[in-house]
Scaffold this motif. Sequence first.
Motif, short mmCIF file in Angstrom:
data_model
loop_
_atom_site.label_atom_id
_atom_site.label_comp_id
_atom_site.label_asym_id
_atom_site.label_seq_id
_atom_site.Cartn_x
_atom_site.Cartn_y
_atom_site.Cartn_z
N ARG A 378 -13.10 13.37 16.07
CA ARG A 378 -11.65 13.21 15.93
C ARG A 378 -11.22 11.78 16.23
NH1 ARG A 378 -7.44 17.72 17.68
NH2 ARG A 378 -7.96 18.27 15.52
N GLU A 379 -11.81 11.17 17.26
CA GLU A 379 -11.40 9.83 17.66
C GLU A 379 -11.84 8.78 16.65
OE1 GLU A 379 -9.38 9.37 20.19
OE2 GLU A 379 -9.43 11.55 20.49
N ARG A 380 -12.99 8.97 16.04
CA ARG A 380 -13.53 7.97 15.12
C ARG A 380 -13.39 8.37 13.65
NH1 ARG A 380 -19.49 6.43 16.82
NH2 ARG A 380 -19.68 8.64 17.42
N ALA A 381 -12.62 9.40 13.37
CA ALA A 381 -12.46 9.86 11.98
C ALA A 381 -11.97 8.72 11.09
CB ALA A 381 -11.49 11.03 11.92
N ASN A 382 -12.66 8.51 9.98
CA ASN A 382 -12.26 7.43 9.07
C ASN A 382 -12.11 7.91 7.63
OD1 ASN A 382 -15.01 7.78 8.66
ND2 ASN A 382 -15.58 5.82 9.61
N VAL A 383 -12.28 9.23 7.39
CA VAL A 383 -11.97 9.82 6.09
C VAL A 383 -11.19 11.11 6.30
CG1 VAL A 383 -14.00 8.86 4.92
CG2 VAL A 383 -14.13 11.14 5.94
N ARG A 384 -10.48 11.51 5.29
CA ARG A 384 -9.81 12.80 5.27
C ARG A 384 -10.05 13.43 3.91
NH1 ARG A 384 -5.28 12.35 2.10
NH2 ARG A 384 -4.45 10.23 1.85
N VAL A 385 -9.86 14.75 3.82
CA VAL A 385 -9.99 15.41 2.52
C VAL A 385 -8.60 15.65 1.94
CG1 VAL A 385 -12.21 16.49 3.02
CG2 VAL A 385 -10.10 17.72 3.57
N GLN A 386 -8.53 15.54 0.63
CA GLN A 386 -7.32 15.87 -0.12
C GLN A 386 -7.76 16.50 -1.43
OE1 GLN A 386 -5.52 11.98 -0.78
NE2 GLN A 386 -6.50 11.80 -2.78
N TRP A 387 -6.86 17.19 -2.08
CA TRP A 387 -7.19 17.72 -3.40
C TRP A 387 -7.44 16.57 -4.35
CZ3 TRP A 387 -8.75 22.27 -2.80
CH2 TRP A 387 -8.11 23.17 -1.93
N ALA A 388 -8.47 16.69 -5.17
CA ALA A 388 -8.90 15.59 -6.04
C ALA A 388 -7.79 15.18 -7.00
CB ALA A 388 -10.15 16.00 -6.82
N THR A 389 -7.71 13.88 -7.24
CA THR A 389 -6.73 13.33 -8.17
C THR A 389 -7.45 12.71 -9.36
OG1 THR A 389 -6.74 11.23 -6.96
CG2 THR A 389 -5.07 12.84 -6.33
N ASN A 390 -6.77 12.68 -10.50
CA ASN A 390 -7.33 12.06 -11.72
C ASN A 390 -8.73 12.58 -12.03
OD1 ASN A 390 -5.01 10.34 -11.90
ND2 ASN A 390 -5.95 9.00 -10.36
N PHE A 391 -8.88 13.91 -11.96
CA PHE A 391 -10.20 14.50 -12.13
C PHE A 391 -10.05 15.87 -12.77
CE2 PHE A 391 -14.36 15.99 -10.13
CZ PHE A 391 -15.13 15.24 -10.99
N ALA A 392 -9.45 15.89 -13.95
CA ALA A 392 -9.10 17.16 -14.58
C ALA A 392 -10.31 18.03 -14.86
CB ALA A 392 -8.34 16.89 -15.88
N VAL A 393 -11.47 17.42 -15.14
CA VAL A 393 -12.64 18.22 -15.46
C VAL A 393 -13.17 18.98 -14.25
CG1 VAL A 393 -14.32 16.38 -15.00
CG2 VAL A 393 -14.88 18.18 -16.63
N ASP A 657 -18.16 25.62 -16.69
CA ASP A 657 -17.18 25.32 -15.65
C ASP A 657 -15.82 24.98 -16.24
OD1 ASP A 657 -19.15 25.70 -13.91
OD2 ASP A 657 -19.33 23.64 -13.22
N ALA A 658 -15.84 24.20 -17.30
CA ALA A 658 -14.58 23.69 -17.84
C ALA A 658 -13.68 24.80 -18.35
CB ALA A 658 -14.86 22.69 -18.95
N SER A 659 -14.27 25.87 -18.87
CA SER A 659 -13.45 26.93 -19.47
C SER A 659 -12.58 27.61 -18.43
CB SER A 659 -14.35 27.96 -20.15
OG SER A 659 -15.20 28.59 -19.21
N SER A 660 -13.11 27.79 -17.22
CA SER A 660 -12.32 28.50 -16.21
C SER A 660 -11.15 27.65 -15.76
CB SER A 660 -13.20 28.87 -15.02
OG SER A 660 -13.75 27.72 -14.44
N ILE A 661 -11.31 26.32 -15.77
CA ILE A 661 -10.21 25.45 -15.39
C ILE A 661 -9.13 25.49 -16.46
CG2 ILE A 661 -9.59 23.04 -15.02
CD1 ILE A 661 -12.29 22.64 -13.76
N ALA A 662 -9.55 25.45 -17.70
CA ALA A 662 -8.58 25.48 -18.79
C ALA A 662 -7.83 26.80 -18.83
CB ALA A 662 -9.28 25.24 -20.12
#
Length: 667
Positions: A378-393, A657-662
Amino acid sequence: MSSQVARIAAAVLLLHHYAHSADESNLTEQPLECGLYLAESTIKGAGMGIFAGKEYNVGQDVGRGDVCIPFVDMYWHNDDNFFPNPFYNYFWNGGSMGMHFETDTGDIEAYCPGLDCAINCHQGLLNVGKSFPDYDEGKLHRSLDPGAGTFTPYHNGTTKVIRDIPAGGELFKDYGPDWFDHRYHIFGQMPFADNYDDARELLQSMVELKTFKQHEPVLADLYQLMRGLSKKDLYDSRTLNALPERLEDAIEATKPLKDLGSILQPSYTHSLAYLQEHGKCIDHLVPKQSTISQANRGAFATRNLPKGTIVTASPLHHVPDKKFANMYNFAQVDGTWMRVMDQIVGKQLVLNYCFSHPATTLMLCPYGSQINYINHDRERANVRVQWATNFAVGHNQSVVDHGDFEFLRSTERPVLAFDYVAIKDIAEGEEVFLDYGDDWIKAWEAHVATFRPVTGADKYTSAHQWDREMRDALIRTQYEQTFDPYPAHMEIRCHSGLMNAHGMVDYEWYPNDYGLPCQVTSRIEENNTHLYTVDLIWEAGKNGRDTEYRMERAGVPRKSIHFFNRHHTTDIHLPNAFRHPIGIPDDILPTGWKNVKMGGDDRITSLLDTRVTQEQMSNFAVVDSDLYDGDDDEIDNDDDNDNGDEDDDEDDGVGNDASSIADYDEL
């Protein structure tokens, strides 16, 4: 004088400012190199693929080695209520990854959430080989360390280049013929690697015929006739299906230093500009020994990563119910072994590598390269997760925005992805940390506070360590072991090459070799070398009735004898091993996914509330070889899950994979 000093001081401050600004620009303005990208596959409908960010030549490593996580007795501990299985198309056969000794049921799958889960398969362009993980339980010991058993010992699964790959070329790995044979209803007569070789030989024979050299139109007509036979299902042939569409390409493939793969390559290559714009760089991390005491390995930056950089990205397997990871007690009822559903005695190790939240039953498991080495601090955390952007596939934000949990129940295909974003500048060589969240921290602190070693932990040495340290030591005979036995959790096994009656075996042990059970009956010394006589032991039979067979071999060298842990005795099976998912941040969890009532007595039960009894800890080393009789209908021994070396890898690739997203866009 004072004004001169002031001018000098101002000049020094100005120089310091420019120097500091220059340092910052070095970190933020230099274009980041990238050796591997995650982007849309060149195979239509296959979802995501892995692409070379630079040229790779035969013999080079691709990536930096990923983990493999054993799924032990998964089909025994789950029934049809937890299927379709989101990992199904992504498993490698556990035995082929060296995991035979984890269980005696044969129900062992290898989930390798990295390149092995994301590289697609094209049999005509196979350019990387299958990886095998190293085995290392780390520097932790079950008698001292609460971290023992919390991470997979299977790591550093490095992929080697077997065919030159141009910059922008997609990576392809061989899943083996069985993978396609069991999916014939999807792929039909998909050409295999040998079929592409046969097709080239066929073309070579055609173009060398004198008649065709003199009459090119005849050759063109014949070629189209051959391709038409397969297309019209008049003669469905894998070899004919491997032929290029155009005759010009077919003739080009017969030239020296050419093959069908060289003709295919341009169609399976993205430009670097495309990858930089539409892909995600996935080689910013490398695994090394972590600076966290109980973590073993960690992820470190391979280059300077400015604040805001997407350090890496990962598609996610979603599991609607965390009970998928439960491991149950069992009891014999009327001669049949049954699960005792209200007695949870453990959790699958994969839980430690997945994300969840106390307010949901959903579990999200990332399968990006190097991601599963990122530790908590927690003290040295230098990344976080977020929902992916610009990654439609790879990610459909509408799945998140709608918060429709039932859609996630309805498909096993990946439709979600995370970006791991730098929240501060990360210097080259610096370890990368993520804050796992309050719930994980409380669970870990409780685990450390209540940690008690299992009985006999102080006497434990893993068979892998024993084998390394005792490589040249004499092997005790059966008689010697009656008064000087080996540790109860170990067994002796002999190289399967000893079954070869003609000898001439080098007895090299490969990572996935398991050998045969054997007993050392005698030992002699000959020319300053000790040789052994052994009994090889195996079982074979029909209709569930196995018969034990033995074969004696004399003159057996020491290197053909190895030690292995007995089933269910490695650290990952410790009944007091820590199990808890990484926390999904509160601010990105959709309200519609919150299906667990919170507050008071209704708060979801912590994984640590499943207490391990002292009796279970005391009996940990006891191995019951009769535990499973092999006939129980609850054990799924479907051929799709037990096909040897090249069994069930995954794929986005050749997949859908792509079909389920579409599909979700219609909601």
